[in-house]
Design an enzyme around this catalytic site. Structure first.
Site, PDB file in Angstrom:
ATOM      1  N   ASP A   1      50.363  37.062  78.190  1.00  0.00           N
ATOM      2  CA  ASP A   1      50.332  36.417  76.874  1.00  0.00           C
ATOM      3  C   ASP A   1      50.028  37.388  75.733  1.00  0.00           C
ATOM      4  OD1 ASP A   1      50.965  33.931  77.931  1.00  0.00           O
ATOM      5  OD2 ASP A   1      48.867  33.389  78.243  1.00  0.00           O
TER       6      ASP A   1
ATOM      7  N   GLY B   1      52.356  38.840  74.246  1.00  0.00           N
ATOM      8  CA  GLY B   1      53.502  38.670  73.344  1.00  0.00           C
ATOM      9  C   GLY B   1      54.747  39.400  73.805  1.00  0.00           C
TER      10      GLY B   1
ATOM     11  N   THR C   1      57.324  38.524  75.682  1.00  0.00           N
ATOM     12  CA  THR C   1      58.592  37.812  75.608  1.00  0.00           C
ATOM     13  C   THR C   1      59.061  37.672  74.169  1.00  0.00           C
ATOM     14  OG1 THR C   1      58.004  36.608  77.619  1.00  0.00           O
ATOM     15  CG2 THR C   1      59.779  35.693  76.280  1.00  0.00           C
ATOM     16  N   VAL C   2      58.148  37.379  73.261  1.00  0.00           N
ATOM     17  CA  VAL C   2      58.492  37.305  71.843  1.00  0.00           C
ATOM     18  C   VAL C   2      59.006  38.656  71.353  1.00  0.00           C
ATOM     19  CG1 VAL C   2      57.526  37.034  69.521  1.00  0.00           C
ATOM     20  CG2 VAL C   2      56.950  35.388  71.311  1.00  0.00           C
TER      21      VAL C   2
ATOM     22  N   LYS D   1      64.867  39.682  82.992  1.00  0.00           N
ATOM     23  CA  LYS D   1      63.572  39.341  83.580  1.00  0.00           C
ATOM     24  C   LYS D   1      63.719  39.442  85.098  1.00  0.00           C
ATOM     25  CE  LYS D   1      59.292  37.646  83.311  1.00  0.00           C
ATOM     26  NZ  LYS D   1      58.207  38.194  82.488  1.00  0.00           N
TER      27      LYS D   1
ATOM     28  N   GLY E   1      53.116  40.300  83.189  1.00  0.00           N
ATOM     29  CA  GLY E   1      51.760  40.785  82.956  1.00  0.00           C
ATOM     30  C   GLY E   1      51.750  42.240  82.538  1.00  0.00           C
TER      31      GLY E   1
ATOM     32  N   GLY F   1      54.880  39.932  62.862  1.00  0.00           N
ATOM     33  CA  GLY F   1      53.990  38.898  62.344  1.00  0.00           C
ATOM     34  C   GLY F   1      53.928  37.695  63.270  1.00  0.00           C
TER      35      GLY F   1
END
Length: 251
Positions: free
Chosen positions: A14, A16, A18-19, A39, A115, A206
């Protein structure tokens, strides 16, 4: 002629990744590059195009790029653990073969790990091994918030010990906007990382929900630090860090 292959990893789950992967793919595709997002090992999903990281890729790029998930496991665990519990044997060799083949057909290919660097794929192989075997330089995705300094420096040190180059650090979720001053901790963390790691280029993204209809177009993005060949086609504005620090507010 093969293109450029990058392995996207993070300081943690988490962070970020993937974003950041989706945004980079979207931006480079708009700049005229043939882009693929891959992936290799997706956990916590049964239909990756609808509920996995590939779904975020598709929300950003639609059908404009090659988007692939190579293996899917239902439980949201490290791949080695999820595979053992599912009675599945993951093949690193097959993942390498597929990633290399996709990379040869595109200008830029981003392979997103699960991860951080030391998350295991099998009992003998982790994400760092996969990146080294491609071989592919790293895109390291980090948080801007408290705790990121330790996590980022540990990840860079682990990469260097394994002979992996960090091509780019992506700071994902920075709070600055024209109407909003960043928190002091985020602005100062950026300054620290730039000073401590001056040779590694940085991309600052951002805050924008990947489920938003205008993602990733509405996501603010800046370059920071050393020049980056990867970011050169994008024409990003620099982040003026001293101005950010002067505007920063606590908390």
């Amino acid at each position: 002629m093969s293109g450029d292959l990058y392995f996207v990893t993070g300081t943690d789950t988490d962070a970020g990744k993937t974003v950041a992967t989706a945004w980079l793919g979207w931006a480079l595709q708009r700049a005229g590059r043939r882009v693929a997002l891959v992936k290799p090992f997706q956990t916590g999903a049964t239909d990756p195009a609808r509920e996995g990281d590939e779904a975020v890729y598709r929300a950003a790029l639609g059908d404009a790029a090659t988007l692939r998930t190579l293996s899917t496991l239902p439980e949201p665990l490290a791949p080695s653990i999820a595979a053992r519990r599912a009675g599945v044997t993951l093949s690193v060799a097959e993942a390498l073969r597929d990633c290399r083949a996709i990379g040869e057909a595109h200008d830029v290919t981003f392979v997103e790990g699960a991860g951080g660097l030391l998350v295991t794929i099998t009992d003998e192989t982790d994400m760092a091994d996969l990146a080294a075997s491609m071989p592919a330089p790293l895109v390291l995705v980090v948080r801007p918030a408290l705790g990121t300094l330790n996590h980022t420096l540990l990840s860079v040190e682990a990469a260097e010990r394994r002979g992996l180059g960090v091509a780019l650090i992506v700071v994902s979720g920075y709070a600055s906007s024209p109407a909003l001053a960043p928190p002091v901790v985020e602005a100062e963390n950026l300054r620290f990382l730039q000073e401590r790691l001056p040779a590694i280029p940085m991309l600052v993204l951002g805050r924008q929900e990947p489920t938003a209809a205008d993602f990733p177009r509405a996501m603010p993005a800046w370059r920071l630090g050393a020049p980056s060949p990867l970011l050169a086609p994008l024409g990003l504005a620099p982040l003026h860090l001293e101005d950010e620090i002067a505007r920063a507010r606590w908390p």
